[in-house]
Design a protein around this motif. Sequence first.
Motif, mmCIF file in Angstrom:
data_model
loop_
_atom_site.group_PDB
_atom_site.id
_atom_site.type_symbol
_atom_site.label_atom_id
_atom_site.label_comp_id
_atom_site.label_asym_id
_atom_site.label_seq_id
_atom_site.Cartn_x
_atom_site.Cartn_y
_atom_site.Cartn_z
ATOM 1 N N HIS A 157 -22.332 66.115 12.486
ATOM 2 C CA HIS A 157 -23.379 65.110 12.723
ATOM 3 C C HIS A 157 -24.747 65.552 12.210
ATOM 4 O O HIS A 157 -25.620 64.722 11.991
ATOM 5 C CB HIS A 157 -23.464 64.750 14.214
ATOM 6 C CG HIS A 157 -24.101 65.795 15.076
ATOM 7 N ND1 HIS A 157 -23.362 66.742 15.761
ATOM 8 C CD2 HIS A 157 -25.392 66.045 15.371
ATOM 9 C CE1 HIS A 157 -24.190 67.528 16.435
ATOM 10 N NE2 HIS A 157 -25.429 67.127 16.224
ATOM 11 N N MET A 158 -24.930 66.847 11.966
ATOM 12 C CA MET A 158 -26.202 67.336 11.420
ATOM 13 C C MET A 158 -26.284 67.127 9.909
ATOM 14 O O MET A 158 -27.359 67.236 9.320
ATOM 15 C CB MET A 158 -26.382 68.825 11.727
ATOM 16 C CG MET A 158 -26.561 69.134 13.195
ATOM 17 S SD MET A 158 -28.190 68.701 13.795
ATOM 18 C CE MET A 158 -29.179 69.960 13.000
ATOM 19 N N GLY A 159 -25.162 66.846 9.280
ATOM 20 C CA GLY A 159 -25.163 66.645 7.837
ATOM 21 C C GLY A 159 -25.707 67.845 7.088
ATOM 22 O O GLY A 159 -25.436 68.991 7.445
ATOM 23 N N PHE A 160 -26.511 67.580 6.084
ATOM 24 C CA PHE A 160 -27.043 68.657 5.247
ATOM 25 C C PHE A 160 -28.220 69.390 5.889
ATOM 26 O O PHE A 160 -28.716 70.353 5.322
ATOM 27 C CB PHE A 160 -27.442 68.113 3.878
ATOM 28 C CG PHE A 160 -26.267 67.729 3.033
ATOM 29 C CD1 PHE A 160 -25.493 68.688 2.421
ATOM 30 C CD2 PHE A 160 -25.920 66.388 2.882
ATOM 31 C CE1 PHE A 160 -24.387 68.334 1.654
ATOM 32 C CE2 PHE A 160 -24.829 66.026 2.120
ATOM 33 C CZ PHE A 160 -24.052 67.002 1.500
ATOM 34 N N SER A 161 -28.658 68.948 7.061
ATOM 35 C CA SER A 161 -29.734 69.667 7.748
ATOM 36 C C SER A 161 -29.174 70.767 8.651
ATOM 37 O O SER A 161 -29.930 71.446 9.342
ATOM 38 C CB SER A 161 -30.591 68.709 8.576
ATOM 39 O OG SER A 161 -29.835 68.106 9.601
ATOM 40 N N TYR A 162 -27.853 70.924 8.639
ATOM 41 C CA TYR A 162 -27.227 71.989 9.430
ATOM 42 C C TYR A 162 -27.814 73.332 9.010
ATOM 43 O O TYR A 162 -27.927 73.638 7.826
ATOM 44 C CB TYR A 162 -25.712 71.980 9.203
ATOM 45 C CG TYR A 162 -24.967 73.046 9.971
ATOM 46 C CD1 TYR A 162 -24.851 72.955 11.357
ATOM 47 C CD2 TYR A 162 -24.381 74.124 9.324
ATOM 48 C CE1 TYR A 162 -24.163 73.926 12.065
ATOM 49 C CE2 TYR A 162 -23.696 75.096 10.030
ATOM 50 C CZ TYR A 162 -23.599 74.988 11.411
ATOM 51 O OH TYR A 162 -22.917 75.956 12.109
ATOM 52 N N GLY A 163 -28.198 74.136 9.996
ATOM 53 C CA GLY A 163 -28.908 75.382 9.699
ATOM 54 C C GLY A 163 -28.036 76.567 9.387
ATOM 55 O O GLY A 163 -28.540 77.677 9.224
ATOM 56 N N GLY A 164 -26.728 76.372 9.303
ATOM 57 C CA GLY A 164 -25.841 77.502 9.061
ATOM 58 C C GLY A 164 -25.750 77.863 7.592
ATOM 59 O O GLY A 164 -26.452 77.325 6.736
ATOM 60 N N THR A 165 -24.867 78.760 7.281
ATOM 61 C CA THR A 165 -24.694 79.229 5.903
ATOM 62 C C THR A 165 -23.509 78.541 5.229
ATOM 63 O O THR A 165 -23.059 78.987 4.182
ATOM 64 C CB THR A 165 -24.467 80.758 5.900
ATOM 65 O OG1 THR A 165 -23.314 81.064 6.713
ATOM 66 C CG2 THR A 165 -25.681 81.479 6.458
#
Length: 202
Positions: A157-165
């Motif tokens: 649900h965070m899409g491309f703003s996901y803060g992971g690697t």
Amino acid sequence: MSPKEEFITIYRQNIKREGADKLLEFLEKSDFFTAPSSTRFHGSYEGGLVQHSLNVYHCLKDYLSRPRTKELYGMDYSEETIAIVSLLHDICKVNFYTVEMRNKKNDETGQWEKVPFYAINDTLPYGHGEKSVYILSGYFYGENRLTREEAFAIRYHMGFSYGGTEERNSIGRALEMYPLALALNVADMEASYFMEGSENKK
């Protein structure tokens, strides 16, 4: 109607699968209805998490009501699925925040004062969307488990703003394969930036 009352009403009207009652009991015993949605940005106030969850629900309902989503993209989901992915996408934030104190200068008096602020205390560091799926899987399992599309929607649900690697290709592929994930991402971004952004904090 308070945000808590509205959440529970929508939840009970739409989420009927086995495990839903126990999950709601868990939410009521947790800090879900008093927690913020973030420490500094959208929903960074008491009750921000439940308000954000409701905002995402209404944004998702609106997004999916457009004729083109059904006719062109085949995005036709049950009321239960819509309620589950939107109301519970951020269940990972339950018991996630603590209130601490810090010094802040009072602009009017020039004096330093102790003020409360939200801090993160992650006792289950399992990621974000994946953590929500993990928690929900403890209540919805067997024949009542999340569908694959529900699980992917919550996970991404965070899409491309996901803060992971994570590889951006994986995120793009997931959004392409599971349209509900893209729809939930759009609803989450609309709620976070337009309805609850830092300029709209209570």
